[in-house]
Every structure is written in C-alpha cells, then in structure tokens.
Design an enzyme around this catalytic site. Structure first.
Site, PDB file in Angstrom:
ATOM      1  N   CYS A 181      -2.138   8.077   4.246  1.00 37.26           N
ATOM      2  CA  CYS A 181      -2.280   7.801   2.795  1.00 37.26           C
ATOM      3  C   CYS A 181      -3.648   7.979   2.032  1.00 37.26           C
ATOM      4  O   CYS A 181      -3.896   8.289   0.928  1.00 37.26           O
ATOM      5  CB  CYS A 181      -1.786   6.354   2.574  1.00 37.26           C
TER       6      CYS A 181
ATOM      7  N   GLU B 260       0.824  -1.282  -0.050  1.00 38.57           N
ATOM      8  CA  GLU B 260       0.047  -0.049  -0.013  1.00 38.57           C
ATOM      9  C   GLU B 260       0.898   1.172  -0.145  1.00 38.57           C
ATOM     10  O   GLU B 260       1.761   1.449   1.137  1.00 38.57           O
ATOM     11  CB  GLU B 260      -0.725  -0.004   1.296  1.00 38.57           C
TER      12      GLU B 260
HETATM   13  C1  UN1 Z   1      -3.046   5.066   6.129  1.00 39.96           C
HETATM   14  O1  UN1 Z   1      -3.248   6.530   6.121  1.00 39.96           O
HETATM   15  O2  UN1 Z   1      -2.098   4.378   5.796  1.00 39.96           O
HETATM   16  O3  UN1 Z   1      -9.237   5.279   6.188  1.00 39.96           O
HETATM   17  C2  UN1 Z   1      -4.203   4.318   6.840  1.00 39.96           C
HETATM   18  C3  UN1 Z   1      -8.288   5.739   6.986  1.00 39.96           C
HETATM   19  C4  UN1 Z   1      -7.443   4.895   8.131  1.00 39.96           C
HETATM   20  C5  UN1 Z   1      -6.617   4.270   7.601  1.00 39.96           C
HETATM   21  C6  UN1 Z   1      -5.486   5.051   6.962  1.00 39.96           C
HETATM   22  N1  UN1 Z   1      -8.686   3.983   8.543  1.00 39.96           N
HETATM   23  O4  UN1 Z   1      -8.025   7.012   7.015  1.00 39.96           O
END
Ligand code: UN1
Length: 493
Positions: free
Chosen positions: A280, A246
C-alpha cells in the site's frame, strides 16, 4: 498443510465442510495448504472464546502479558527462515522481502514487549492543589483483526501484538491468499502458551461476520478502500464499536531539480517495483521536475529493463509474481487504459509468457510518461502492481498540486538536497508517511503507520495502535477534607 480454526486454545475443525486452498503464485499447481471456510458458527465460537478470556487476561499485569509476547518472539526468531520461506511461497514476494516481512513482525513483538515496563499513562495537574489527576488506559474488549496477503506475517502482528499486550483479546482473520501464514501465527501463539481464547484465528471470507458481530468492540482492517469503506458503514451502526482502517494509496515520489539522480533512480525503482508494486506504500507516480526529466527517465528506464523477475525463492530475484490471476487481469486493464488515456509508453510491460514464467503470475513493469490531468483515471486510481506513471512538473508548486491531486494520502517521498524545499513538501503534501531522499516504502514499526483521505481513518496503526485499542480514562482523586471543584464552581449546600 491442513489448516484449522484456532479457537479457545485448540485447533478444531470447522462447523462447515467447505474448504479453500492456498496456492503458490509463482507455481500455480502447488497447493500449500487446505483451509476451512469458517462458518457463522465458527465466528460465534471464536468471539465467545475471546469474550470469555477477556476478564482473566485484562486483569493480568501488563508486564505479565508482555512476558507471553517475549516467549512468542523467541519462538519466531528460532524459525525465522522457515516462516520467511512460507511467506515467500504464499504471497510471491522475493525471499529477501519474505525475510523482511518476518523481521518486521518480530520487531512489533519486541517493541510491544519493550513498552510493558515503560510509563503507560499520564500524571496530569489539577486546578485544585489537593487533587491528583491521571490518564489511565483501559482495554476495549474483543478486537477483530482482518489482514491482507501482501504482508501476511508483519501486518497480523502489527495488529495482534499491541491489542493483546493492552489486555484485549483477538480474533484474527488472515487473507485467504495467505491462510498458511495465518495458521503459522496461530501455531506459534499456541506454543508460546497464551491462555485459551486470547488469540483466535478463523479462515476464509468471514471477515464481515466479525465486523457485524455484536460482541466485537474494535475492528482493525488493512486492505482495499472498497472493503474498508463498507466496514466503516457497518461499524457506524453500533454504539460501542469503532474501527481503524488502512486502505491503500496512490503514492508518489517527487524528484526535484536539485536531486541527486542516483538516489532518485534507486528510490524510484524500490518504491515502484519491490513486492511487484503490491504494497500500500508502493509508488505508482513519479513526479519529476522537467529540468532533470530527460536524464532521470533515461537512467530509470535502463535500470528497470534489467530488473530480474522470476522465482521468488531465488536470492537474486528482485520481482516475484503478482498474487493471482485476477491481479494480472486488473493490472493489464490499467495498462491498456493508460494507452487509451494518452500515455507515452516507455516500457510496455505486461504478463510474461516465456517458459520460465508459464506456471506463475509474472508481470513486467509498465512505465509511461503523462501530463497530469484531473480527468485521467490511471493517475488517480490504485492499481496495485508494477504500473508506473512519470509526471513532468515545472516547479515545486506544481509538484505539490499533482501530489495532492488524488483521493489518497499514504506515502510521499521527495528527492532533494535543499532542506527548504523538503520542508515545503513536509508541510504542504497530504500523507501519513513522508520521506526525504528515501523510497516511499520501508516504514519501521515504532513509527505511526497510516494515511489520510481514502488511505485511512486517521487512526494509524503500528506503534500508535495503542490509542485505538485502549480507552483513555481520566482518574481524579481528592485529598482535601471537603469537596473543591474546578472552574471556580462554589460548593455551598
Ligand atoms: C503495506 O503495504 O500494507 O512501509 C504495508 C512499508 C512496510 C509496510 C507496508 N513496512 O513498506
């Protein structure tokens, strides 16, 4: 905290004397813990322990393996607040978000535990009535999990829990920035009584050694595209190794002309500035229909100016610091680049220098308006901070074109009251996580989590990680007294 490697059920000193510190980004002087820079020997020991544990662990019933996770969950729930405070101190996100990170990790434990008494394969028809066919899952072996600092609790558990419940064993390498939270995970795994070697934890910059190790069979990675691309190349050189990566995003929230603007503004602020823009899934682009642009922009800028930035342990703070000095420099560079590339700056944010901010890496939101243009780097590259572009568009076709005009494809949100327009966004935008009348952040663990293009390998994690950490085998049994073949094959000897 004095961190150690957790190998084969014991907390042990590293074979090397080299150490690193985890510090509080809101208060640079505060050292939260010292950890070993795990050596090649440590990595070999951890992988050997995982390999040795695999046989016994994979032969247990899935239900039994789930029971270890249940015990683990109970312990985590008891110490929820203590772990949340550590998460907040190590990665700087507000305490409300620190708690949500821990909750999300616990949700993954609960989800995985809940699956162990559920159907786990398929019963499949055969062309031949006397044959019974099945899809049965088998574990893959030793899983290497390399995890980031922005979700130091939830993401390791996203990766570790499905791996172990399916019968794999794991070596976890948490981010250096949040090694203390990684250490805590090892401590709870130990207390929960997982057999030695099922979960191992090593620290520091030894992720590449795990990737290259001939006895790791699956590499799970969450982090930057640069690192993930390198992992994909190394893994391609092994015949029996695969990876699921990811790798970030350049996510967008689309505000259409019929949008409820209160929802639009709130969703935009949450998408762009929760975790100081360091998810992310954070949005760094707001694609706004020109009809509502002026009103949206005015409200958005007004509220953004009032965002409370400060000590992340303060319940009222919306944005804590960014993770480290290098992050402040990278974000500042992109802020400058936006100006050079012709941005109309609406909020000239940057490093905060007032007395209350002196000790930490605090940055305020940088917001600008800019016409889309494929040559503009700030509209395409991931910044990972409170850096946000508002891009005007004339209609939904242009919104989709702008949305898809980056190399990434992780999270996409649209604000609209028109179900037909929402459906077009659903079908024509490239993403892994899509939202209507919601922010781009906040995915739940029982959904797939992963993106397309530079955002991921198309093997999403969270609940769908089961497909990555198991091999789907076909098992066919003949009940006839002779051999009968499919595809009309005649058996005549
Ligand atoms: C990430 O930023 O790598 O959907 C994960 C979301 C969180 C997970 C983020 N539940 O923003």
């Amino acid at each position: 905290m004095e961190g150690k490697n957790y190998i084969n059920g014991s907390f042990i000193n590293s074979a090397s004397d080299e150490k690193f510190e985890s510090r509080n980004p809101a208060n640079c002087d505060e050292v939260l813990g010292t950890f070993p820079l795990s050596s090649g020997q440590d990595v070999n020991n951890a992988v050997s322990a995982a390999q040795a544990a695999y046989d016994g662990w994979s032969r247990l019933s899935r239900i039994k393996r789930g029971e270890y996770l249940d015990e683990f969950t109970q312990l985590l729930k008891k110490d929820h607040e203590e772990i949340s405070r550590l998460v907040t101190k190590e990665c700087g996100k507000g305490i409300v978000e620190g708690r949500a990170d821990v909750t999300e990790g616990i949700h993954m434990c609960q989800y995985v535990f809940g699956t162990v008494r559920m159907p786990h394969g398929d019963v499949v028809d055969s062309e031949i009535p006397e044959k019974d066919s099945f899809m049965r899952r088998k574990p893959k072996g030793v899983v290497a999990a390399i995890t980031p600092w922005n979700f130091p609790f939830a993401i390791p558990l996203w990766l570790v829990c499905p791996s172990v419940v399916e019968g794999n064993t794991v070596v976890l390498k948490p981010s250096r920035e949040t090694a203390g939270t990684g250490q805590k995970i090892a401590e709870y795994a130990h207390k929960a009584g997982f057999p030695p070697g099922v979960i191992n934890v090593v620290h520091g910059g030894c992720g590449d050694l795990l990737v290259k190790h001939p006895d790791t069979h699956v590499v799970l990675f969450v982090g930057s595209n640069d690192v993930g691309s390198g992992i994909k190349q190394v893994v391609a050189g092994f015949h029996d190794k695969m990876c699921a990566c990811e790798m970030g995003g350049k996510n967008a929230l689309i505000v259409l002309d019929d949008a409820n603007l209160d929802i639009a503004v709130n969703a935009a602020i949450i998408s762009a500035f929760k975790t100081s823009g360091q998810r992310c899934t954070s949005a760094s682009r707001l694609i706004v229909h020109e009809k509502v642009l002026a009103e949206f922009e005015k409200k958005f800028v007004e509220i953004t100016k009032r965002i409370k930035i400060g000590d992340p342990l303060d319940e009222c703070v919306f944005m804590g610091p960014v993770i480290n000095q290098a992050a402040t420099e990278k974000i500042a560079r992109y802020n400058e680049l936006a100006k050079k590339e012709g941005a109309k700056v609406l909020l000239d944010g940057g490093r905060l220098t007032g007395n209350e901010y002196k000790k930490g890496y605090f940055m305020s939101p940088f917001v600008y308006r800019m016409q889309n243009n494929p040559k503009i780097r700030v509209l395409r590259e991931e910044v990972f901070g409170p850096h946000l572009a508002i891009i005007p568009v004339k209609n939904i076709d242009e919104a989709i074109e702008v949305h898809n005009g980056t190399d990434y494809g992780l999270a996409c949100a649209v604000i609209t009251e028109d179900f037909r327009k929402a459906r077009r966004i659903r079908d024509d935008c490239a993403y892994g996580l899509g939202y209507v009348n919601l922010p781009t952040i906040g995915a739940e663990v029982h959904l797939p989590f992963g993106g397309v293009k530079k955002s991921g390998t198309g093997l999403p994690s969270a609940s769908t990680l089961i497909d990555v950490v198991t091999h789907r085998t076909a098992w066919t049994v003949n009940h006839a007294k002779e051999i009968k073949m499919a595809q009309g094959l005649i058996v005549k000897l």
